[in-house]
Write an enzyme that holds these catalytic residues in place. Structure first.
Site, mmCIF file in Angstrom:
data_model
loop_
_atom_site.group_PDB
_atom_site.id
_atom_site.type_symbol
_atom_site.label_atom_id
_atom_site.label_comp_id
_atom_site.label_asym_id
_atom_site.label_seq_id
_atom_site.Cartn_x
_atom_site.Cartn_y
_atom_site.Cartn_z
ATOM 1 N N ALA A 67 0.639 -1.227 0.483
ATOM 2 C CA ALA A 67 -0.688 0.114 -0.063
ATOM 3 C C ALA A 67 1.447 1.478 -0.209
ATOM 4 C CB ALA A 67 -0.961 -0.047 1.179
ATOM 5 N N GLY A 112 0.473 -4.678 0.698
ATOM 6 C CA GLY A 112 -0.335 -4.987 0.033
ATOM 7 C C GLY A 112 -0.105 -5.444 -1.610
ATOM 8 N N GLU A 115 -1.070 -9.431 -0.690
ATOM 9 C CA GLU A 115 -1.967 -9.797 -0.594
ATOM 10 C C GLU A 115 -2.820 -9.494 -1.762
ATOM 11 O OE1 GLU A 115 -1.973 -6.501 2.510
ATOM 12 O OE2 GLU A 115 -3.049 -7.569 3.403
ATOM 13 N N GLU A 135 5.154 -5.070 7.022
ATOM 14 C CA GLU A 135 4.082 -4.328 8.289
ATOM 15 C C GLU A 135 4.408 -4.234 9.282
ATOM 16 O OE1 GLU A 135 2.272 -6.294 6.142
ATOM 17 O OE2 GLU A 135 1.208 -5.253 4.692
HETATM 18 N N1 COA Z 1 4.332 3.052 -0.560
HETATM 19 C C1 COA Z 1 4.723 4.070 -1.724
HETATM 20 N N2 COA Z 1 5.944 4.337 -1.940
HETATM 21 C C2 COA Z 1 6.781 3.445 -2.361
HETATM 22 C C3 COA Z 1 6.613 2.102 -1.783
HETATM 23 C C4 COA Z 1 5.321 2.536 -0.568
HETATM 24 N N3 COA Z 1 4.897 1.107 -0.461
HETATM 25 N N4 COA Z 1 7.645 1.444 -2.207
HETATM 26 C C5 COA Z 1 8.580 2.253 -2.795
HETATM 27 N N5 COA Z 1 8.363 3.546 -2.758
HETATM 28 C C6 COA Z 1 8.334 4.514 -3.153
HETATM 29 C C7 COA Z 1 9.902 4.929 -2.975
HETATM 30 O O1 COA Z 1 9.265 5.266 -2.261
HETATM 31 C C8 COA Z 1 10.616 5.307 -4.064
HETATM 32 O O2 COA Z 1 10.177 6.922 -4.418
HETATM 33 P P1 COA Z 1 10.757 8.217 -4.690
HETATM 34 O O3 COA Z 1 12.195 7.791 -5.717
HETATM 35 O O4 COA Z 1 10.140 8.899 -4.794
HETATM 36 O O5 COA Z 1 11.927 7.935 -3.450
HETATM 37 C C9 COA Z 1 10.349 4.627 -5.236
HETATM 38 O O6 COA Z 1 9.619 3.839 -4.679
HETATM 39 C C10 COA Z 1 11.527 3.001 -5.225
HETATM 40 O O7 COA Z 1 11.827 2.772 -3.944
HETATM 41 P P2 COA Z 1 13.358 2.574 -3.288
HETATM 42 O O8 COA Z 1 12.662 2.351 -1.869
HETATM 43 O O9 COA Z 1 14.311 3.829 -3.976
HETATM 44 O O10 COA Z 1 13.571 0.674 -3.725
HETATM 45 P P3 COA Z 1 14.421 -0.172 -3.972
HETATM 46 O O11 COA Z 1 15.101 -0.407 -4.776
HETATM 47 O O12 COA Z 1 15.840 0.679 -2.806
HETATM 48 O O13 COA Z 1 13.756 -0.798 -2.150
HETATM 49 C C11 COA Z 1 11.950 -1.826 -1.342
HETATM 50 C C12 COA Z 1 13.074 -1.634 -3.073
HETATM 51 C C13 COA Z 1 10.969 -2.599 -2.063
HETATM 52 C C14 COA Z 1 12.981 -2.767 -1.150
HETATM 53 C C15 COA Z 1 11.385 -0.478 -0.987
HETATM 54 O O14 COA Z 1 10.912 0.182 -2.154
HETATM 55 C C16 COA Z 1 10.362 -0.694 0.421
HETATM 56 O O15 COA Z 1 10.974 -1.263 1.480
HETATM 57 N N6 COA Z 1 8.982 -0.322 0.008
HETATM 58 C C17 COA Z 1 8.608 -0.657 1.247
HETATM 59 C C18 COA Z 1 7.602 -1.899 1.323
HETATM 60 C C19 COA Z 1 7.087 -1.714 2.241
HETATM 61 O O16 COA Z 1 7.122 -1.935 3.271
HETATM 62 N N7 COA Z 1 5.072 -2.560 1.822
HETATM 63 C C20 COA Z 1 4.187 -3.067 2.939
HETATM 64 C C21 COA Z 1 3.335 -1.036 2.837
HETATM 65 S S1 COA Z 1 2.090 -1.440 3.906
#
Ligand code: COA
Length: 260
Positions: A67, A112, A115, A135
């Protein structure tokens, strides 16, 4: 026809490919995207030209990375409950759809995203895919059905571990857990999903819809799944496709099903 800001829809040979298209945010599900998914899955129900659907994410890196955290960060207790309920409703529509729905997991399927994949009837992953419910790292829990569907799919102990640690697992680990049906190289992902979908679409559509309903009945505490199965079996036996299927077998030819 609806227009979409965050999804790409492509109908080809009866298969509606629904691509979450926010690659710069790793296809994170904001509220608008959830609304659009609801609209797209409603089309799968209603459009007779659609025989099945495949969900995937745009770009090579992510299916859906969760999400949208920028929206979650703003939630209060009241709107958090309806946020979760709205998402749960949409994912339940996917799960209950009487046409096959496959998740083509092309990268990160987190929160999400995991999910969404679990709400689909089956999951095919590319070998770079990673699954998880992270989460707890944010101080919350899954809210779009993850606590329920992950436990159904992989069992209590492993579900507890993944959701309490927030650990990600690889596509191969997810397959070993029963979370994923097949793992293929990324370039083979959509062809593999199409192959499975085309095989399912060659069967009697009514029977396919009733398989979905009966399997889902296992997880409905208020329903006697055996009764649902017997009723569904009887329903099939009144269909033209049943007559066609049995006759075709006896006549040593391929059946031609009409979905009636
Ligand atoms: N919500 C909003 N934005 C998200 C996102 C999310 N769940 N997951 C990734 N993004 C965005 C990042 O903020 C970034 O945006 P920006 O370029 O404007 O800063 C972009 O997507 C790329 O992500 P980034 O974190 O730079 O990529 P990465 O390869 O370094 O890491 C992940 C990849 C998936 C490990 C990391 O993005 C992450 O941990 N995301 C969240 C996962 C999460 O907790 N999901 C559950 C949410 S309830």
């Amino acid at each position: 026809m609806a227009t979409y800001e965050n999804l790409l829809l492509d109908l080809n040979n009866g298969i509606l490919t629904i691509t979450i298209n926010r690659a710069d945010k790793l296809n994170a599900l904001n509220i608008d995207t959830i609304k659009e998914i609801k609209n797209a899955i409603q089309r799968v129900y209603d459009d007779t030209a659609v025989k099945g659907a495949i969900f995937t994410g745009s770009g090579p890196k992510a299916f859906v990375a969760g999400a949208d955290i920028s929206e979650i960060a703003e939630l209060s207790e009241v709107n958090a409950r309806s946020f979760a309920e709205r998402g749960q409703e949409v994912f339940a529509m996917i799960e209950r759809c009487n046409k096959p729905v496959i998740a083509a997991v092309n990268g990160f399927a987190l929160g999400g995203g995991c999910e969404l994949a679990m709400a689909c009837h089956m999951r095919v992953a590319s070998d770079n895919a990673r699954f998880g419910q992270p989460e707890v790292n944010l101080g919350v829990i899954p809210g779009y059905g993850g606590t329920q569907r992950m436990t159904q799919l992989i069992g209590k102990g492993k579900a507890m571990e993944l959701m309490m640690t927030g650990d990600m697992v690889s596509a191969e680990e997810a397959k070993a857990l029963g979370l994923v049906n097949h793992v293929v190289p990324q370039e083979d992902l959509m062809p593999k999903c199409m192959e499975i979908m085309e095989k399912i679409m060659s069967k009697a559509p009514l029977a396919i819809g009733l398989v979905i309903e009966c399997v889902n009945a296992v997880f409905n505490k208020d329903e006697n799944g055996y009764q649902t199965e017997a009723n569904s079996f009887a329903r099939c036996c009144t269909s033209e496709d049943f007559v066609e299927g049995t006759n075709a077998f006896l006549e040593k030819r391929k059946p031609v099903f009409k979905g009636i």
